[in-house]
Write an enzyme that holds these catalytic residues in place. Structure first.
Site, short mmCIF file in Angstrom:
data_model
loop_
_atom_site.label_atom_id
_atom_site.label_comp_id
_atom_site.label_asym_id
_atom_site.label_seq_id
_atom_site.Cartn_x
_atom_site.Cartn_y
_atom_site.Cartn_z
N GLU A 37 41.91 -49.18 -7.28
CA GLU A 37 42.90 -50.18 -7.69
C GLU A 37 43.26 -51.01 -6.46
OE1 GLU A 37 44.85 -47.24 -11.06
OE2 GLU A 37 45.96 -47.68 -9.23
N ARG A 62 65.22 -58.30 -1.40
CA ARG A 62 63.84 -57.97 -1.76
C ARG A 62 63.86 -57.17 -3.05
NH1 ARG A 62 60.30 -61.44 0.29
NH2 ARG A 62 60.04 -61.32 2.54
N GLU A 90 56.70 -72.36 7.78
CA GLU A 90 57.69 -71.32 7.46
C GLU A 90 58.85 -71.30 8.46
OE1 GLU A 90 57.91 -69.44 4.81
OE2 GLU A 90 56.04 -70.13 3.92
N GLU A 94 62.50 -71.74 6.97
CA GLU A 94 63.40 -70.59 6.94
C GLU A 94 64.50 -70.62 8.01
OE1 GLU A 94 61.27 -66.89 6.63
OE2 GLU A 94 60.60 -67.41 4.61
N SER A 111 48.98 -52.59 4.27
CA SER A 111 48.83 -51.37 3.48
C SER A 111 47.36 -51.19 3.07
CB SER A 111 49.74 -51.42 2.25
OG SER A 111 49.85 -50.13 1.69
N GLY A 113 45.50 -48.92 1.90
CA GLY A 113 45.07 -48.11 0.76
C GLY A 113 44.86 -48.90 -0.51
N GLU A 117 45.49 -57.64 1.96
CA GLU A 117 46.37 -58.59 2.63
C GLU A 117 46.26 -58.48 4.16
OE1 GLU A 117 50.56 -58.26 1.68
OE2 GLU A 117 51.05 -59.95 2.98
N GLU A 138 64.54 -69.41 -2.96
CA GLU A 138 64.67 -68.62 -1.74
C GLU A 138 66.12 -68.64 -1.26
OE1 GLU A 138 60.90 -68.22 1.26
OE2 GLU A 138 61.91 -70.14 1.22
MG LIG Z 1 59.49 -66.00 3.57
#
Ligand SMILES: [Mg+2]
Length: 178
Positions: A37, A62, A90, A94, A111, A113, A117, A138
């Site tokens: 997956e 988040r 960004e 931001e 990550s 596994g 990314e 945002e």
């Molecule tokens: Mg951001």
């Protein structure tokens, strides 16, 4: 030993705005058929920015963790976008910074596994301050923290976000040299 796993059939389960989920049928090196997956993602950027002895963070809610998290400014790459261009966008959006010294600090796999990314990391020591330009969905607060206090927080395990912890760690020698 060749540890490569061979894809027999890639199955797209969900094609989303920021990621795609696949359940791929694969063969292991010892000929066992099984599934992987995988979340495929366009990648992102993250920057540690300094101004007058402070590191600039953002604090935002988040949804996945159901709480606000303190992070270094970051964002997703657009289709075929150069990481440097994405990082400049960004920072402006931001924290309202125009970087005069964007330095590449390598990349990280957040990550291994379940996702492909890649997050590209940057350091900006010279910044011009302008206004922010957030996306309509945002909401975040800009939090500036003194360099020494940021490292005290790092040593006390107060940061939770991986890219933030990694960039702070990579730059410790540069930022705490005197
Ligand atoms: Mg951001």
């Amino acid at each position: 030993m060749d540890k490569k796993e061979k894809c027999i059939k890639s199955n797209l389960i969900y094609d989303g705005k920021i990621l795609s989920l696949y359940k791929d049928e694969i063969i292991t090196p010892n000929n066992i058929t099984t599934y992987r997956e995988i979340v495929r993602h366009k990648g992102g950027v993250c920057c540690l920015s300094i101004k007058d002895g402070y590191i600039y963070f953002v604090k935002q809610y988040r949804y996945a963790y159901s709480k606000e998290i303190l992070e270094l400014p970051a964002g997703k790459l657009e289709d075929n976008e150069n990481p440097i261009d994405a990082m400049k966008r960004e920072l402006k959006e931001e924290i309202g910074f125009i970087s005069k010294s964007l330095e590449y600090m390598g990349y990280m796999y957040p990550s291994v596994g379940y996702t492909d990314e890649i997050i590209h990391l940057f350091y900006s020591s010279e910044n011009e301050v302008t206004s922010t330009a957030r996306d309509i969905d945002e909401f975040m607060d800009i939090i500036k923290i003194k360099i020494e206090d940021s490292y005290r927080m790092l040593d006390n395990n107060e940061f939770e976000d991986a890219k933030t912890i990694i960039l702070l760690s990579k730059l410790r020698k540069v930022l705490l040299k005197d």
